[in-house]
Motif scaffolding. Structure first.
Motif, PDB file in Angstrom:
ATOM      1  N   ASP A  35     -30.872   2.188  46.714  1.00 52.03           N
ATOM      2  CA  ASP A  35     -32.301   2.095  46.389  1.00 52.03           C
ATOM      3  C   ASP A  35     -32.997   3.423  46.657  1.00 52.03           C
ATOM      4  OD1 ASP A  35     -32.101  -0.448  45.440  1.00 52.03           O
ATOM      5  OD2 ASP A  35     -32.621  -1.405  47.340  1.00 52.03           O
ATOM      6  N   SER A  36     -32.562   4.083  47.725  1.00 46.26           N
ATOM      7  CA  SER A  36     -33.147   5.382  48.060  1.00 46.26           C
ATOM      8  C   SER A  36     -32.816   6.414  46.969  1.00 46.26           C
ATOM      9  CB  SER A  36     -32.593   5.816  49.422  1.00 46.26           C
ATOM     10  OG  SER A  36     -32.981   7.106  49.699  1.00 46.26           O
ATOM     11  N   ALA A  37     -31.562   6.402  46.509  1.00 45.84           N
ATOM     12  CA  ALA A  37     -31.156   7.337  45.440  1.00 45.84           C
ATOM     13  C   ALA A  37     -31.955   7.070  44.177  1.00 45.84           C
ATOM     14  CB  ALA A  37     -29.658   7.187  45.164  1.00 45.84           C
ATOM     15  N   ARG A  38     -32.175   5.805  43.902  1.00 51.10           N
ATOM     16  CA  ARG A  38     -32.940   5.451  42.710  1.00 51.10           C
ATOM     17  C   ARG A  38     -34.382   5.943  42.836  1.00 51.10           C
ATOM     18  NH1 ARG A  38     -34.355  -0.470  40.242  1.00 51.10           N
ATOM     19  NH2 ARG A  38     -35.252  -0.763  42.298  1.00 51.10           N
ATOM     20  N   ALA A  39     -34.975   5.735  44.020  1.00 51.26           N
ATOM     21  CA  ALA A  39     -36.373   6.153  44.216  1.00 51.26           C
ATOM     22  C   ALA A  39     -36.507   7.673  44.071  1.00 51.26           C
ATOM     23  CB  ALA A  39     -36.852   5.705  45.597  1.00 51.26           C
ATOM     24  N   ARG A  40     -35.541   8.399  44.649  1.00 55.96           N
ATOM     25  CA  ARG A  40     -35.578   9.864  44.536  1.00 55.96           C
ATOM     26  C   ARG A  40     -35.465  10.300  43.077  1.00 55.96           C
ATOM     27  NH1 ARG A  40     -31.930   9.746  48.688  1.00 55.96           N
ATOM     28  NH2 ARG A  40     -30.235  10.332  47.289  1.00 55.96           N
ATOM     29  N   ALA A  41     -34.555   9.643  42.364  1.00 53.37           N
ATOM     30  CA  ALA A  41     -34.351  10.005  40.952  1.00 53.37           C
ATOM     31  C   ALA A  41     -35.601   9.709  40.133  1.00 53.37           C
ATOM     32  CB  ALA A  41     -33.153   9.240  40.392  1.00 53.37           C
ATOM     33  N   ARG A  42     -36.215   8.571  40.414  1.00 53.96           N
ATOM     34  CA  ARG A  42     -37.444   8.218  39.669  1.00 53.96           C
ATOM     35  C   ARG A  42     -38.530   9.254  39.915  1.00 53.96           C
ATOM     36  NH1 ARG A  42     -37.733   2.483  37.921  1.00 53.96           N
ATOM     37  NH2 ARG A  42     -39.966   2.795  37.661  1.00 53.96           N
ATOM     38  N   ALA A  43     -38.603   9.721  41.168  1.00 54.34           N
ATOM     39  CA  ALA A  43     -39.619  10.733  41.498  1.00 54.34           C
ATOM     40  C   ALA A  43     -39.355  12.024  40.719  1.00 54.34           C
ATOM     41  CB  ALA A  43     -39.607  10.995  42.997  1.00 54.34           C
ATOM     42  N   ARG A  44     -38.060  12.360  40.592  1.00 54.89           N
ATOM     43  CA  ARG A  44     -37.723  13.586  39.849  1.00 54.89           C
ATOM     44  C   ARG A  44     -38.052  13.424  38.370  1.00 54.89           C
ATOM     45  NH1 ARG A  44     -31.678  14.991  41.551  1.00 54.89           N
ATOM     46  NH2 ARG A  44     -32.105  16.983  40.521  1.00 54.89           N
ATOM     47  N   MET A  45     -37.948  12.200  37.873  1.00 57.47           N
ATOM     48  CA  MET A  45     -38.240  11.959  36.455  1.00 57.47           C
ATOM     49  C   MET A  45     -39.722  12.183  36.133  1.00 57.47           C
ATOM     50  SD  MET A  45     -35.441  11.230  34.976  1.00 57.47           S
ATOM     51  CE  MET A  45     -34.088  11.706  36.031  1.00 57.47           C
ATOM     52  N   GLU A  46     -40.570  12.069  37.181  1.00 57.26           N
ATOM     53  CA  GLU A  46     -42.012  12.236  36.946  1.00 57.26           C
ATOM     54  C   GLU A  46     -42.307  13.602  36.336  1.00 57.26           C
ATOM     55  OE1 GLU A  46     -44.305   9.958  37.518  1.00 57.26           O
ATOM     56  OE2 GLU A  46     -42.881   8.493  38.312  1.00 57.26           O
ATOM     57  N   LYS A  47     -41.448  14.579  36.664  1.00 55.53           N
ATOM     58  CA  LYS A  47     -41.713  15.949  36.211  1.00 55.53           C
ATOM     59  C   LYS A  47     -41.240  16.203  34.777  1.00 55.53           C
ATOM     60  CE  LYS A  47     -40.844  17.309  40.953  1.00 55.53           C
ATOM     61  NZ  LYS A  47     -39.761  17.714  41.836  1.00 55.53           N
ATOM     62  N   LEU A  48     -40.539  15.230  34.208  1.00 54.26           N
ATOM     63  CA  LEU A  48     -39.984  15.473  32.870  1.00 54.26           C
ATOM     64  C   LEU A  48     -41.087  15.563  31.815  1.00 54.26           C
ATOM     65  CD1 LEU A  48     -36.861  13.129  32.596  1.00 54.26           C
ATOM     66  CD2 LEU A  48     -36.903  15.598  32.810  1.00 54.26           C
ATOM     67  N   PRO A  49     -40.996  16.538  30.921  1.00 50.69           N
ATOM     68  CA  PRO A  49     -41.988  16.594  29.842  1.00 50.69           C
ATOM     69  C   PRO A  49     -41.824  15.453  28.842  1.00 50.69           C
ATOM     70  CG  PRO A  49     -40.317  18.317  29.564  1.00 50.69           C
ATOM     71  CD  PRO A  49     -40.050  17.670  30.886  1.00 50.69           C
ATOM     72  N   SER A  50     -40.593  14.981  28.668  1.00 51.81           N
ATOM     73  CA  SER A  50     -40.362  13.861  27.754  1.00 51.81           C
ATOM     74  C   SER A  50     -39.464  12.847  28.450  1.00 51.81           C
ATOM     75  CB  SER A  50     -39.670  14.342  26.479  1.00 51.81           C
ATOM     76  OG  SER A  50     -39.224  13.226  25.735  1.00 51.81           O
ATOM     77  N   ARG A  51     -39.878  11.610  28.394  1.00 46.09           N
ATOM     78  CA  ARG A  51     -39.057  10.581  29.044  1.00 46.09           C
ATOM     79  C   ARG A  51     -38.347   9.702  28.016  1.00 46.09           C
ATOM     80  NH1 ARG A  51     -42.277   8.123  34.061  1.00 46.09           N
ATOM     81  NH2 ARG A  51     -43.489   9.955  34.581  1.00 46.09           N
ATOM     82  N   THR A  52     -37.970  10.318  26.954  1.00 48.27           N
ATOM     83  CA  THR A  52     -37.191   9.582  25.950  1.00 48.27           C
ATOM     84  C   THR A  52     -35.814  10.224  25.827  1.00 48.27           C
ATOM     85  OG1 THR A  52     -38.050  10.986  24.183  1.00 48.27           O
ATOM     86  CG2 THR A  52     -39.175   8.891  24.546  1.00 48.27           C
TER      87      THR A  52
ATOM     88  N   PHE B 223     -24.016   8.925  39.931  1.00 49.63           N
ATOM     89  CA  PHE B 223     -25.420   8.694  39.555  1.00 49.63           C
ATOM     90  C   PHE B 223     -26.214   9.998  39.677  1.00 49.63           C
ATOM     91  CE2 PHE B 223     -29.794   7.423  40.784  1.00 49.63           C
ATOM     92  CZ  PHE B 223     -30.153   6.823  39.582  1.00 49.63           C
ATOM     93  N   GLU B 224     -26.007  10.704  40.798  1.00 52.37           N
ATOM     94  CA  GLU B 224     -26.723  11.971  41.003  1.00 52.37           C
ATOM     95  C   GLU B 224     -26.333  12.977  39.915  1.00 52.37           C
ATOM     96  OE1 GLU B 224     -29.001  12.381  43.130  1.00 52.37           O
ATOM     97  OE2 GLU B 224     -28.673  10.934  44.747  1.00 52.37           O
ATOM     98  N   PHE B 225     -25.062  12.976  39.546  1.00 49.30           N
ATOM     99  CA  PHE B 225     -24.597  13.878  38.481  1.00 49.30           C
ATOM    100  C   PHE B 225     -25.318  13.590  37.169  1.00 49.30           C
ATOM    101  CE2 PHE B 225     -21.868  14.034  34.714  1.00 49.30           C
ATOM    102  CZ  PHE B 225     -21.710  15.405  34.583  1.00 49.30           C
ATOM    103  N   LEU B 226     -25.423  12.298  36.840  1.00 45.72           N
ATOM    104  CA  LEU B 226     -26.096  11.921  35.588  1.00 45.72           C
ATOM    105  C   LEU B 226     -27.566  12.334  35.612  1.00 45.72           C
ATOM    106  CD1 LEU B 226     -24.583   8.338  35.055  1.00 45.72           C
ATOM    107  CD2 LEU B 226     -23.984  10.433  33.815  1.00 45.72           C
ATOM    108  N   VAL B 227     -28.216  12.121  36.757  1.00 44.20           N
ATOM    109  CA  VAL B 227     -29.627  12.511  36.882  1.00 44.20           C
ATOM    110  C   VAL B 227     -29.757  14.024  36.736  1.00 44.20           C
ATOM    111  CG1 VAL B 227     -31.578  12.636  38.485  1.00 44.20           C
ATOM    112  CG2 VAL B 227     -30.266  10.517  38.274  1.00 44.20           C
ATOM    113  N   GLY B 228     -28.864  14.741  37.399  1.00 43.90           N
ATOM    114  CA  GLY B 228     -28.883  16.204  37.307  1.00 43.90           C
ATOM    115  C   GLY B 228     -28.635  16.684  35.882  1.00 43.90           C
ATOM    116  N   ALA B 229     -27.700  16.036  35.205  1.00 49.84           N
ATOM    117  CA  ALA B 229     -27.402  16.417  33.811  1.00 49.84           C
ATOM    118  C   ALA B 229     -28.599  16.165  32.915  1.00 49.84           C
ATOM    119  CB  ALA B 229     -26.196  15.622  33.314  1.00 49.84           C
ATOM    120  N   LEU B 230     -29.293  15.079  33.176  1.00 49.60           N
ATOM    121  CA  LEU B 230     -30.486  14.753  32.381  1.00 49.60           C
ATOM    122  C   LEU B 230     -31.579  15.794  32.604  1.00 49.60           C
ATOM    123  CD1 LEU B 230     -31.884  12.644  30.561  1.00 49.60           C
ATOM    124  CD2 LEU B 230     -32.620  11.490  32.634  1.00 49.60           C
ATOM    125  N   LEU B 231     -31.795  16.125  33.883  1.00 53.48           N
ATOM    126  CA  LEU B 231     -32.837  17.115  34.198  1.00 53.48           C
ATOM    127  C   LEU B 231     -32.445  18.493  33.666  1.00 53.48           C
ATOM    128  CD1 LEU B 231     -33.554  15.959  37.849  1.00 53.48           C
ATOM    129  CD2 LEU B 231     -35.159  15.837  35.936  1.00 53.48           C
TER     130      LEU B 231
END
Lengths: 379, 314
Positions: free
Chosen positions: B191-208, B300-308
Motif C-alpha cells: 500500500d505504501s508503494a502504491r501511495a508513493r507511486a500515485r504521488a509521483r503520477m501527480e507530476k505527469l503532464p499526461s495521465r493517459t 512494480f517500482e520498475f514499471l512506475v519508473g519506466a512510465l515516468l
C-alpha cells in the motif's frame, strides 16, 4: 457416398444445436454440464494419383467432425468422450476416464477406449498436427485403420530424475481388436473361411494385447525441451493361426525456442514391424510368411509470431508385405492460425513415391475450426 | 515431509529410560536444528509474482518455484512433464485464477498429488472488467470472470499475501503467526508503494496511456491513469490496419505519450505507431523477474519508473 455426407452434415447440425442449447462457453460447464468442444476439419484436395477417379480435379470433403466432452467426475477422476462424425456416421472415437489422484505410488489409471500411446503422433488428435495429413508410415505399421485406438486399461507412473528430468512409464492391457487382420480366403475347399457356418479364423475371439512405453523428458535451457520415447506393442493378428504382431517404436521430439514468440519443432519416429502374413495351405494348415518392415518419419516445423508455421517432412518405409519395396514421401506444409485453435488453415504439398508406380503429388488445404474451450498443449 | 518430522519428535517422547530419553531428546533437538532447509514448505506458483509473494510471506520456511518463465505469456504455458514432477513434490499450489492459468489444472492433475493445497489467489481481489452481458468468442479472448491481471495493483499483492499466509499456516501451523505477521507487513509495504507511486503520477503532464493487450488495466487503475486504447482490437486478436489508423487518430487527439507492450508480442504495430505519432513504447513484462521476496515490489517500482522515464520532457 453423397448420402453419407448429407447424413453426416445432418447429424452435425443436430448435435451443434444440442451443444448450443447446453451452452458451449466454459463458464457454463459445471456439475451437470461438461465442457463441450466441436471441431470441424473440412478440406479441399487435388491430386494426380492415377488410382483416384477424381485425379487432377479439385475435391471438397467435409472431413471429420469431432465432438469432445470432458470434465471432472469427482475430485479424483476425469472423463473424456470424443465422438467422430464422418462418412461412416457418428461413432465413438474415444470414451475413457482418468483416475488422476488417490492411487498408491503416484500411479494414474486410464480405462475405456482411447488412442494408445505408441509414439508421439498416434495419441494426438489430427487437428493438433502442424500439417494437414498424418504420415503414411503410421497407417501402414500401426494396428488399426485410422489410428491405434483400443479398449483397455492403462497404468502410468511419472518419476522424477535428477536435473529436472522425468521418466514416464506406461503399461496398457488392451482388448487387442486393432491387431486383427482379415486374411484373404484361399481357393482351397477346406479353408475355414470357406465354411459359412464355421468359426473361420476365430475372428470374433479376443486375445489380450499389451503396450508398454517409456518416455524421458528433459528441459533444455530456460524454455526448450526434449523428449525421447520407446514403445513396444504386442498383439494377435490371427487367433486360429496363432500369429502375433509386434511393433517397436522409437521417437524423439525437441522444441527449441528462439524467442518468446518463435520456436523450432523437430519430431521423428522410427517403427519396426514384425507382422507375419498368414495364408491357408491345402492340407488343413496355416502358413505364415515372415514380414519384417522398418520405416519412419521426421519433420521440422518453425512457428513464429504466435500464428504462422511452416515446415518440411520426410518419410521412408518398407511396405509390410513379402517382397514389397520401399515408399518415400516428402512434404512441405504451412499454416495460419487466426486465433489459436479457433480457426486454423493448413496447406500441405506432398510428393509420395510408392514402389513400382509413378510418384503422386497431392495438395491439401484443410480448415480447422473449433467451438468451445480448448486446452493447453501438452509437450 | 513435515508429518514425518513430527513422527520423529513423537517417538522421542516415548522413550522409557530417562537417560535414553534424554539422549534421544538431544538427538531430536539436533535433528530439528538441522532440518529447516530440508523441511521447508514447497510452494509452486503459476507466476513469478505469486511466487515472490509466497517467498516474502514464507521467509526461510518455504521453497518456491514458478511454472511460467519470466517474460513468458502467462496465457499460453505448455504443459510439461517436468512441471508435473515439481508440483508432485509440492504442498501448496498458487493459481492466478480468473481463467488466466487454466493450464495449471492439467499440470496439477498430471502431478497426481492428492495432498496438494490449491489456492486461487484471485479470491478476495477487486476484479475489474467483469463482463455484464453475454460473452462469446467474437469478443476475443475475454475472461468471463473478469480481467485476471490483478497482481499489477500492489494492493492486491497484500490480499494475495494474506491468502498465502493462511495456506502456509495449514501446512506449518507452528509458524502461522510469523506468516501472518509477514503478510501484514508486506500488505503495508504494498500500500505504501502504491501511495508513493500515485504521488509521483501527480507530476505527469499526461495521465493517459495505450497498451498492447488488456494486461495493464489494474496497473493503470491503481495509479489513476486512463488507458485510452489497446493495440489489439479485442483481447488476443492482432491489430488490423484499420484499427491502427483509428489508434493513430486517438493518440494524436489525446496526445497519449506512452504505449505499454509485453515483450512476447510483435514489435511491428508499436514501431508503426511510433513512426506515425511519436509515441514511446515501453516493452515490459507484466510479471516479475523471479520469485525472490523483493521481486514483486521491485517489478512494480520498475514499471512506475519506466512510465515516468518515458514521458516527453516539457
Amino acid at each position: 457416398m453423397e448420402g453419407r455426407s448429407v447424413r453426416a452434415r445432418a447429424v452435425f447440425a443436430v448435435v451443434s444445436s444440442m451443444a448450443a442449447g447446453w451452452g458451449i462457453p466454459a463458464a457454463t460447464a459445471g456439475p451437470t454440464n461438461p465442457n463441450i468442444s466441436i471441431i470441424g476439419q473440412p478440406f479441399a484436395r487435388i491430386t494426380d494419383d492415377a488410382a483416384d477417379p477424381d485425379r487432377e480435379r479439385l475435391q471438397f470433403d467435409p472431413g471429420e467432425v469431432e465432438l469432445v466432452f470432458d470434465d471432472y467426475l469427482n475430485p479424483y477422476a476425469k472423463a473424456f468422450f470424443t465422438l467422430a462424425i464422418g462418412t461412416e456416421g457418428l461413432e465413438l472415437e474415444e470414451g475413457y476416464f482418468d483416475l488422476v489422484r488417490g492411487l498408491p505410488f503416484g500411479l494414474a489409471l486410464r480405462g475405456g477406449q482411447y488412442r494408445v500411446g505408441l509414439g508421439k503422433q498416434n495419441p494426438a488428435h489430427p487437428h493438433a498436427y502442424p500439417f494437414a495429413e498424418r504420415f503414411r508410415v503410421l497407417a501402414a505399421y500401426l494396428p488399426g485403420e485410422e489410428a491405434y485406438v483400443e479398449t483397455g486399461v492403462s497404468l502410468s507412473k511419472l518419476m522424477a530424475l535428477p536435473r529436472d528430468r522425468s521418466l514416464t512409464l506406461t503399461v496398457d492391457g488392451l482388448q487387442g481388436d486393432s491387431f486383427r487382420i482379415e486374411r484373404e480366403p484361399s481357393a482351397s475347399p477346406d479353408d475355414p473361411l470357406a465354411d459359412p457356418a464355421g468359426l473361420g479364423d476365430h475372428g470374433i475371439e479376443t486375445r489380450l494385447a499389451v503396450n508398454g512405453r517409456a518416455a524421458l523428458f528433459s528441459e533444455v535451457g530456460e524454455l526448450s525441451a526434449v523428449e525421447l520415447g520407446a514403445t513396444v506393442a504386442y498383439g494377435t493378428e490371427n487367433v486360429a493361426a496363432d500369429a502375433r504382431s509386434t511393433v517397436i517404436g522409437l521417437d524423439a521430439k525437441a522444441k527449441l525456442w528462439r524467442t518468446p514468440e518463435a520456436y523450432f519443432l523437430l519430431q521423428g519416429e522410427t517403427l519396426w514391424l514384425d507382422r507375419p502374413e498368414v495364408t491357408w495351405e491345402t492340407g488343413a494348415s496355416y502358413a505364415t510368411s515372415p514380414v519384417d518392415a522398418f520405416g519412419g518419419y521426421v519433420y521440422c516445423d518453425y512457428n513464429w509470431a504466435r500464428r504462422y508455421n511452416a515446415g518440411v517432412g520426410f518419410e521412408r518405409f518398407a511396405d509390410p508385405a513379402p517382397g514389397a519395396g520401399r515408399s518415400n514421401g516428402f512434404r512441405a506444409f504451412t499454416g495460419l492460425a487466426l486465433f489459436e485453435e479457433t480457426t486454423v488453415f493448413r496447406l500441405d504439398w506432398e510428393r509420395f513415391d510408392p514402389p513400382g508406380s509413378d510418384p503422386v503429388n497431392t495438395t491439401t488445404l484443410r480448415a480447422i475450426f473449433a467451438l468451445g474451450p480448448h486446452k493447453a498443449h501438452t509437450f | 515431509m513435515l508429518a514425518d518430522d513430527r513422527k520423529c519428535t513423537g517417538s522421542g517422547r516415548r522413550g522409557s529410560a530417562i537417560g535414553a530419553g534424554a539422549l534421544l531428546a538431544l538427538a531430536v533437538s539436533a535433528l530439528a536444528l538441522a532440518l529447516p532447509a530440508a523441511a521447508r514448505v514447497r510452494v509452486v506458483a503459476s507466476t513469478t509474482d505469486l511466487g515472490s509473494i509466497a517467498s516474502t510471506v514464507g521467509g526461510e520456511a518455504v521453497e518456491v518455484i514458478a511454472i511460467a518463465k519470466p517474460g513468458a505469456d502467462v496465457h499460453r504455458v505448455e504443459v510439461l512433464p517436468s512441471s508435473m514432477v515439481r508440483v508432485g513434490k509440492a504442498q501448496i499450489y498458487l493459481k492466478v485464477g480468473l481463467g488466466l492459468d487454466a493450464w495449471a489444472d492439467q499440470i496439477i492433475d498430471g502431478s497426481r498429488n492428492a495432498r496438494l493445497i490449491i489456492v486461487d489467489c484471485s479470491e478476495g481481489v477487486d476484479v475489474l472488467e467483469k463482463p455484464t452481458g453475454r460473452v462469446d468468442a467474437s469478443h476475443g479472448d475475454v475472461h468471463p470472470s473478469g480481467n485476471p491481471h490483478y497482481w499489477l495493483d500492489p494492493h492486491h499483492g497484500g490480499i494475495v499475501a494474506r491468502r498465502v499466509a493462511e495456506a502456509l499456516a495449514r501446512v506449518a501451523p507452528e509458524q502461522a503467526a510469523a506468516f501472518q505477521s509477514r503478510a501484514e507487513a508486506f500488505a503495508a509495504a504494498c500500500d505504501s508503494a502504491r501511495a508513493r507511486a500515485r504521488a509521483r503520477m501527480e507530476k505527469l503532464p499526461s495521465r493517459t496511456l495505450v497498451t498492447y493487450h488488456a494486461s495493464w488495466v489494474y496497473f493503470g487503475s491503481t495509479l489513476g491513469l486512463e488507458i485510452a486504447g489497446t493495440v489489439e482490437p479485442v483481447p488476443g486478436i492482432p491489430p488490423t490496419g484499420r484499427h491502427l489508423d483509428e489508434l493513430v487518430r486517438l493518440i494524436r487527439a489525446r496526445r497519449v505519450p506512452v504505449l505499454f507492450q509485453e515483450p512476447y508480442f510483435s514489435s511491428d504495430a508499436g514501431e508503426f505507431l511510433t513512426r506515425q505519432t511519436g509515441i514511446r513504447v515501453v516493452k515490459a513484462s507484466p510479471s516479475a523477474d523471479d520469485v525472490r521476496p523483493e521481486s514483486y515490489l521491485e517489478h512494480f517500482e520498475f514499471l512506475v519508473g519506466a512510465l515516468l522515464g518515458s514521458q516527453p520532457r516539457s
